[in-house]
Motif scaffolding. Structure first.
Motif, PDB file in Angstrom:
ATOM      1  N   GLY A  16       0.817  -1.212   0.000  1.00  0.00           N
ATOM      2  CA  GLY A  16       0.000   0.000   0.000  1.00  0.00           C
ATOM      3  C   GLY A  16       0.848   1.258   0.000  1.00  0.00           C
ATOM      4  O   GLY A  16       0.521   2.251  -0.643  1.00  0.00           O
ATOM      5  N   MET A  17       1.976   1.200   0.713  1.00  0.00           N
ATOM      6  CA  MET A  17       2.892   2.339   0.712  1.00  0.00           C
ATOM      7  C   MET A  17       3.475   2.537  -0.684  1.00  0.00           C
ATOM      8  O   MET A  17       3.640   3.668  -1.150  1.00  0.00           O
ATOM      9  CB  MET A  17       4.016   2.113   1.732  1.00  0.00           C
ATOM     10  N   ILE A  18       3.751   1.431  -1.348  1.00  0.00           N
ATOM     11  CA  ILE A  18       4.302   1.494  -2.701  1.00  0.00           C
ATOM     12  C   ILE A  18       3.258   2.050  -3.662  1.00  0.00           C
ATOM     13  O   ILE A  18       3.567   2.884  -4.516  1.00  0.00           O
ATOM     14  CB  ILE A  18       4.824   0.112  -3.131  1.00  0.00           C
ATOM     15  N   VAL A  19       2.010   1.612  -3.517  1.00  0.00           N
ATOM     16  CA  VAL A  19       0.927   2.123  -4.367  1.00  0.00           C
ATOM     17  C   VAL A  19       0.788   3.635  -4.203  1.00  0.00           C
ATOM     18  O   VAL A  19       0.646   4.367  -5.190  1.00  0.00           O
ATOM     19  CB  VAL A  19      -0.402   1.397  -4.050  1.00  0.00           C
ATOM     20  N   ALA A  20       0.838   4.112  -2.970  1.00  0.00           N
ATOM     21  CA  ALA A  20       0.725   5.555  -2.733  1.00  0.00           C
ATOM     22  C   ALA A  20       1.840   6.314  -3.444  1.00  0.00           C
ATOM     23  O   ALA A  20       1.603   7.341  -4.089  1.00  0.00           O
ATOM     24  CB  ALA A  20       0.737   5.845  -1.239  1.00  0.00           C
ATOM     25  N   ARG A  21       3.067   5.793  -3.355  1.00  0.00           N
ATOM     26  CA  ARG A  21       4.192   6.460  -4.019  1.00  0.00           C
ATOM     27  C   ARG A  21       4.051   6.401  -5.533  1.00  0.00           C
ATOM     28  O   ARG A  21       4.284   7.380  -6.247  1.00  0.00           O
ATOM     29  CB  ARG A  21       5.511   5.805  -3.566  1.00  0.00           C
ATOM     30  N   LEU A  22       3.644   5.233  -6.059  1.00  0.00           N
ATOM     31  CA  LEU A  22       3.432   5.112  -7.508  1.00  0.00           C
ATOM     32  C   LEU A  22       2.378   6.094  -7.999  1.00  0.00           C
ATOM     33  O   LEU A  22       2.537   6.714  -9.053  1.00  0.00           O
ATOM     34  CB  LEU A  22       3.017   3.684  -7.873  1.00  0.00           C
ATOM     35  N   ALA A  23       1.298   6.227  -7.231  1.00  0.00           N
ATOM     36  CA  ALA A  23       0.225   7.145  -7.623  1.00  0.00           C
ATOM     37  C   ALA A  23       0.737   8.584  -7.687  1.00  0.00           C
ATOM     38  O   ALA A  23       0.290   9.368  -8.528  1.00  0.00           O
ATOM     39  CB  ALA A  23      -0.950   7.029  -6.661  1.00  0.00           C
ATOM     40  N   ARG A  24       1.670   8.916  -6.822  1.00  0.00           N
ATOM     41  CA  ARG A  24       2.257  10.254  -6.835  1.00  0.00           C
ATOM     42  C   ARG A  24       3.171  10.447  -8.040  1.00  0.00           C
ATOM     43  O   ARG A  24       3.167  11.502  -8.676  1.00  0.00           O
ATOM     44  CB  ARG A  24       3.047  10.476  -5.554  1.00  0.00           C
ATOM     45  N   LEU A  25       3.951   9.414  -8.365  1.00  0.00           N
ATOM     46  CA  LEU A  25       4.977   9.538  -9.399  1.00  0.00           C
ATOM     47  C   LEU A  25       4.487   9.276 -10.819  1.00  0.00           C
ATOM     48  O   LEU A  25       5.080   9.773 -11.767  1.00  0.00           O
ATOM     49  CB  LEU A  25       6.142   8.591  -9.087  1.00  0.00           C
ATOM     50  N   GLU A  26       3.438   8.472 -10.961  1.00  0.00           N
ATOM     51  CA  GLU A  26       2.983   8.053 -12.288  1.00  0.00           C
ATOM     52  C   GLU A  26       1.593   8.623 -12.573  1.00  0.00           C
ATOM     53  O   GLU A  26       0.588   8.116 -12.084  1.00  0.00           O
ATOM     54  CB  GLU A  26       2.953   6.520 -12.372  1.00  0.00           C
ATOM     55  N   PRO A  27       1.520   9.681 -13.385  1.00  0.00           N
ATOM     56  CA  PRO A  27       0.220  10.303 -13.652  1.00  0.00           C
ATOM     57  C   PRO A  27      -0.754   9.399 -14.413  1.00  0.00           C
ATOM     58  O   PRO A  27      -1.959   9.656 -14.405  1.00  0.00           O
ATOM     59  CB  PRO A  27       0.568  11.555 -14.462  1.00  0.00           C
ATOM     60  N   GLY A  28      -0.265   8.327 -15.018  1.00  0.00           N
ATOM     61  CA  GLY A  28      -1.154   7.417 -15.734  1.00  0.00           C
ATOM     62  C   GLY A  28      -2.000   6.546 -14.815  1.00  0.00           C
ATOM     63  O   GLY A  28      -2.960   5.911 -15.256  1.00  0.00           O
ATOM     64  N   ILE A  29      -1.662   6.526 -13.529  1.00  0.00           N
ATOM     65  CA  ILE A  29      -2.462   5.766 -12.560  1.00  0.00           C
ATOM     66  C   ILE A  29      -3.703   6.582 -12.230  1.00  0.00           C
ATOM     67  O   ILE A  29      -3.605   7.691 -11.699  1.00  0.00           O
ATOM     68  CB  ILE A  29      -1.641   5.454 -11.295  1.00  0.00           C
ATOM     69  N   THR A  30      -4.854   6.016 -12.559  1.00  0.00           N
ATOM     70  CA  THR A  30      -6.117   6.727 -12.327  1.00  0.00           C
ATOM     71  C   THR A  30      -6.825   6.281 -11.054  1.00  0.00           C
ATOM     72  O   THR A  30      -7.669   7.004 -10.543  1.00  0.00           O
ATOM     73  CB  THR A  30      -7.068   6.533 -13.520  1.00  0.00           C
ATOM     74  N   HIS A  31      -6.490   5.098 -10.559  1.00  0.00           N
ATOM     75  CA  HIS A  31      -7.138   4.547  -9.372  1.00  0.00           C
ATOM     76  C   HIS A  31      -6.092   3.847  -8.501  1.00  0.00           C
ATOM     77  O   HIS A  31      -5.288   3.066  -9.023  1.00  0.00           O
ATOM     78  CB  HIS A  31      -8.225   3.540  -9.756  1.00  0.00           C
ATOM     79  N   ALA A  32      -6.131   4.136  -7.194  1.00  0.00           N
ATOM     80  CA  ALA A  32      -5.198   3.528  -6.247  1.00  0.00           C
ATOM     81  C   ALA A  32      -5.989   2.933  -5.091  1.00  0.00           C
ATOM     82  O   ALA A  32      -6.801   3.619  -4.468  1.00  0.00           O
ATOM     83  CB  ALA A  32      -4.216   4.576  -5.726  1.00  0.00           C
ATOM     84  N   ALA A  33      -5.755   1.650  -4.819  1.00  0.00           N
ATOM     85  CA  ALA A  33      -6.422   0.968  -3.704  1.00  0.00           C
ATOM     86  C   ALA A  33      -5.374   0.482  -2.719  1.00  0.00           C
ATOM     87  O   ALA A  33      -4.419  -0.205  -3.104  1.00  0.00           O
ATOM     88  CB  ALA A  33      -7.255  -0.200  -4.214  1.00  0.00           C
ATOM     89  N   ILE A  34      -5.551   0.846  -1.462  1.00  0.00           N
ATOM     90  CA  ILE A  34      -4.624   0.469  -0.408  1.00  0.00           C
ATOM     91  C   ILE A  34      -5.364  -0.396   0.597  1.00  0.00           C
ATOM     92  O   ILE A  34      -6.353   0.041   1.192  1.00  0.00           O
ATOM     93  CB  ILE A  34      -4.018   1.714   0.256  1.00  0.00           C
ATOM     94  N   LEU A  35      -4.884  -1.625   0.758  1.00  0.00           N
ATOM     95  CA  LEU A  35      -5.504  -2.607   1.630  1.00  0.00           C
ATOM     96  C   LEU A  35      -4.603  -2.835   2.847  1.00  0.00           C
ATOM     97  O   LEU A  35      -3.459  -3.267   2.688  1.00  0.00           O
ATOM     98  CB  LEU A  35      -5.712  -3.931   0.894  1.00  0.00           C
TER      99      LEU A  35
END
Length: 189
Positions: free
Chosen positions: A18-37
């Motif tokens: 989930g921490m990685i997803v949050a960072r990816l969402a910040r760095l990669e504008p192509g990510i439109t949806h982020a889910a953290i479990l």
């Protein structure tokens, strides 16, 4: 793949993922949806302090010195990590120092606030690995930043999102179905 919509991208991460997803969402504008479990919202160090306090309370230690000893043990481990941040031979809490030196400064709440992705966060109220308070820190930070998010508390669910008495991986499978429905724009149950 040709059957995928290139304008929509969902990333999902559990726990430290989930921490990685949050960072990816910040760095990669192509990510439109982020889910953290079952992920952290505060820093990993905040989570370690909360776990130390909870452990001291759970063992029936009414003595404030027991809490201080648990907190001091966290501080000692962090000092050793910072002294050898690149070590892959030394371990704390089951992970090499190098892992900790990269995760300790991460702030998932800051990363998600800086992203444009739609956010879905879910956490079990009986999680013993990542305290529910960390999830609530993330929810509060998103609200304070006026960032809409789908926020789901699974009452009596553990770190794997299984409910009390539920055989793994049933809880995680339910959550993945919910995330898929959310991503598809379907109504949540």
């Amino acid at each position: 793949l040709p059957q995928n919509d290139p304008t929509r991208l969902l990333v999902v991460g559990h726990s430290e993922g989930g921490m990685i997803v949050a960072r990816l969402a910040r760095l990669e504008p192509g990510i439109t949806h982020a889910a953290i479990l079952s992920g952290s919202g505060a820093t990993a160090l905040d989570d370690l302090y909360a776990r130390a306090r909870r452990h001291s309370s759970a063992t029936g230690a009414d003595d404030p010195s027991a809490v201080r000893r648990q907190i001091a043990a966290v501080d000692d481990n962090v000092a050793r990590i910072l002294a050898q941040p690149d070590s892959i031979a030394e371990f704390a809490w089951g992970h090499p120092y190098r892992r900790w030196s990269s995760f300790l400064p991460a702030r998932p709440a800051d990363d998600l606030q800086a992203s444009a992705a739609a956010v879905y966060i879910v956490h079990g109220t009986a999680d013993d690995s990542v305290p529910i308070e960390s999830f609530e820190t993330l929810a509060a930070a998103l609200a304070a930043a006026n960032r809409a998010a789908t926020i789901v508390r699974r009452e009596n669910a553990d770190h794997s999102l299984d409910l009390t008495g539920q055989a793994p991986p049933a809880g995680m499978a339910e959550v993945f179905r919910d995330v898929a429905r959310w991503f598809a724009g379907e109504q949540q149950p």
